[in-house]
Scaffold this motif. Structure first.
Motif, PDB file in Angstrom:
ATOM      1  N   ASN A  51       0.846  -1.196   0.000  1.00 16.93           N
ATOM      2  CA  ASN A  51       0.000   0.000   0.000  1.00 16.93           C
ATOM      3  C   ASN A  51       0.883   1.248   0.000  1.00 16.93           C
ATOM      4  OD1 ASN A  51       0.669   0.801   2.769  1.00 16.93           O
ATOM      5  ND2 ASN A  51      -0.647  -0.874   3.444  1.00 16.93           N
ATOM      6  N   ASP A 124      -9.925   8.487  -1.990  1.00 20.00           N
ATOM      7  CA  ASP A 124      -9.789   7.747  -0.743  1.00 20.00           C
ATOM      8  C   ASP A 124      -8.709   6.682  -0.913  1.00 20.00           C
ATOM      9  OD1 ASP A 124     -10.755   6.875   1.976  1.00 20.00           O
ATOM     10  OD2 ASP A 124     -11.134   5.032   0.843  1.00 20.00           O
ATOM     11  N   ARG A 126      -7.920   4.058   0.825  1.00 21.20           N
ATOM     12  CA  ARG A 126      -8.230   2.653   1.121  1.00 21.20           C
ATOM     13  C   ARG A 126      -9.057   1.999   0.025  1.00 21.20           C
ATOM     14  NH1 ARG A 126     -10.889   3.107   6.892  1.00 21.20           N
ATOM     15  NH2 ARG A 126     -11.514   5.115   6.024  1.00 21.20           N
ATOM     16  N   THR A 127     -10.041   2.719  -0.485  1.00 21.78           N
ATOM     17  CA  THR A 127     -10.974   2.116  -1.441  1.00 21.78           C
ATOM     18  C   THR A 127     -10.685   2.499  -2.890  1.00 21.78           C
ATOM     19  OG1 THR A 127     -12.530   3.973  -1.268  1.00 21.78           O
ATOM     20  CG2 THR A 127     -12.771   2.174   0.327  1.00 21.78           C
ATOM     21  N   ARG A 128      -9.828   3.506  -3.110  1.00 22.65           N
ATOM     22  CA  ARG A 128      -9.574   4.072  -4.451  1.00 22.65           C
ATOM     23  C   ARG A 128     -10.844   4.660  -5.058  1.00 22.65           C
ATOM     24  NH1 ARG A 128      -6.158   0.004  -8.102  1.00 22.65           N
ATOM     25  NH2 ARG A 128      -7.413  -1.571  -7.076  1.00 22.65           N
ATOM     26  N   GLY A 129     -11.829   4.922  -4.214  1.00 19.17           N
ATOM     27  CA  GLY A 129     -13.025   5.626  -4.652  1.00 19.17           C
ATOM     28  C   GLY A 129     -12.856   7.116  -4.441  1.00 19.17           C
ATOM     29  N   GLY A 185     -18.113   1.539  -8.409  1.00 20.68           N
ATOM     30  CA  GLY A 185     -18.310   1.249  -6.996  1.00 20.68           C
ATOM     31  C   GLY A 185     -19.671   1.712  -6.524  1.00 20.68           C
ATOM     32  N   TYR A 187     -21.748   4.215  -3.879  1.00 25.19           N
ATOM     33  CA  TYR A 187     -21.530   5.475  -3.184  1.00 25.19           C
ATOM     34  C   TYR A 187     -22.752   5.856  -2.356  1.00 25.19           C
ATOM     35  CZ  TYR A 187     -17.463   6.014  -6.202  1.00 25.19           C
ATOM     36  OH  TYR A 187     -16.272   5.812  -6.840  1.00 25.19           O
ATOM     37  N   TYR A 287     -19.585   9.798  -0.559  1.00 27.23           N
ATOM     38  CA  TYR A 287     -18.491   8.950  -0.098  1.00 27.23           C
ATOM     39  C   TYR A 287     -18.662   7.535  -0.639  1.00 27.23           C
ATOM     40  CZ  TYR A 287     -16.506  12.090   3.450  1.00 27.23           C
ATOM     41  OH  TYR A 287     -15.875  13.123   4.086  1.00 27.23           O
ATOM     42  N   PRO A 288     -17.561   6.791  -0.830  1.00 30.09           N
ATOM     43  CA  PRO A 288     -17.696   5.359  -1.105  1.00 30.09           C
ATOM     44  C   PRO A 288     -18.462   4.686   0.018  1.00 30.09           C
ATOM     45  CG  PRO A 288     -15.448   6.083  -1.549  1.00 30.09           C
ATOM     46  CD  PRO A 288     -16.151   7.241  -0.899  1.00 30.09           C
ATOM     47  N   LYS A 290     -18.258   1.966   1.435  1.00 35.35           N
ATOM     48  CA  LYS A 290     -17.458   1.239   2.418  1.00 35.35           C
ATOM     49  C   LYS A 290     -17.030   2.114   3.589  1.00 35.35           C
ATOM     50  CE  LYS A 290     -15.538  -1.978  -0.997  1.00 35.35           C
ATOM     51  NZ  LYS A 290     -14.298  -2.468  -1.662  1.00 35.35           N
ATOM     52  N   LEU A 291     -17.085   3.432   3.421  1.00 37.88           N
ATOM     53  CA  LEU A 291     -16.666   4.346   4.477  1.00 37.88           C
ATOM     54  C   LEU A 291     -17.791   4.728   5.418  1.00 37.88           C
ATOM     55  CD1 LEU A 291     -14.376   6.770   2.431  1.00 37.88           C
ATOM     56  CD2 LEU A 291     -13.722   4.718   3.676  1.00 37.88           C
TER      57      LEU A 291
END
Length: 298
Positions: A51, A124, A126-129, A185, A187, A287-288, A290-291
């Motif tokens: 990472n 972001d 972590r997610t690349r979103g 993804g 959102y 936001y993605p 996942k967040l």
């Protein structure tokens, strides 16, 4: 004299042996290969699987790791597939060929302002979103030009240093729309709101809730629409005066088939049987999904 004769007629084989021993003692030991001897190409292949935080730490080891950490293919694996579209929308097309992949990644991870400063976008890690924040000045607010209803007030509690404050109104409606090349993804869209007007007195934060009323009678409705036919809605009573909260409007999915997604959203409370007021509107956030667990929302 005998000593001098003994040195003169010393066996030549003995001298040769002594000389070789002296050379062995004075010669430094052979060095073993270390991390610095690895080719940069091999190191870069390893860094590709790490990472960004780990890559930056290893780049401080030696010259080989530092050089490998700038390899384009290492950072291209950390970028969204459509990163070139993101650069054009957020940073401008003229930067595409001027920055290496590591510089592109670094720039996209910052909060970049665009659309005359009414929006900010960042990647972001972590997610690349992509995360997007839209200022209150970038929204269509009913009655915003009438100071009897709304005012823009300066505050340090906003990413844009300004929020829209509602004193009192009968018809409450906030709309917005924009088009953006979201990476594939799921959102979530939120409205960042606060009941009451915050200020500082003697260095301490206080919140004036004098104008807060009407939000407990009927819920506020949130809606979102996308250009590919998705629709989501939710409703919620506004509460918790004096604190900024994220109110979840809904989720939408980007499959990556389209170059960009058109997004519309609204927040309404149009029951004209009563007035409502005392509300601060800061921004709309995307936001993605996942967040969502790390965000305080309703």
């Amino acid at each position: 004299m005998g000593a001098n004769l003994s040195l003169t007629f010393t066996d030549p084989n003995t001298c040769s042996l002594l000389g070789s021993l002296c050379l062995q003692i004075s010669s430094p030991p052979a060095t073993k290969p270390g991390l610095g001897d690895l080719p940069e190409g091999c190191v870069a292949l390893i860094l590709e699987y790490l990472n960004p935080q780990e890559i930056c730490k290893l780049a401080r080891l030696n010259r080989a790791f530092r050089g490998a950490s700038w390899a384009d293919f290492v950072w291209e694996s950390k970028l969204p597939v459509n990163y070139e579209d993101l650069i054009g929308r957020v940073l401008g097309d003229d930067l595409k060929d001027k920055l290496c992949k590591r510089e592109i990644y670094t720039r996209l991870c910052r909060a970049n302002a665009f659309d005359d400063g009414t929006k900010k976008a960042w990647l972001d890690k972590r997610t690349r979103g992509v995360c997007i924040s839209i200022a209150s000045k970038g929204l269509a607010i009913t009655g915003i030009d009438d100071r009897r209803y709304w005012n823009h007030i300066l505050t340090e509690e906003s990413r844009f240093n300004s929020v829209a404050y509602l004193q009192q109104i009968w018809w409450f409606e906030v709309d917005g729309q924009f088009e953006f090349p979201f990476p594939a993804g799921t959102y979530s869209l939120f409205f960042r709101l606060q009941l009451g007007r915050a200020a500082k007195r003697f260095g301490r934060r206080i919140c004036n809730t004098e104008h807060v009323h009407g939000w407990e009678i009927k819920p506020v409705q949130f809606q979102i629409w996308t250009s590919d036919g998705q629709h989501a809605s939710s409703q919620c009573f506004l509460n918790d005066p004096g604190k900024w909260n994220l109110y979840h409007a809904g989720d939408f999915v980007v499959d990556g088939a389209n170059a960009s997604t058109k997004l519309k959203f609204s927040m309404t409370q149009i029951d004209c049987t009563h007035t409502k007021g005392g509300l601060c509107l800061d921004s709309v956030l995307v936001y993605p999904c996942k967040l969502r667990q790390g965000l305080k929302h309703f």
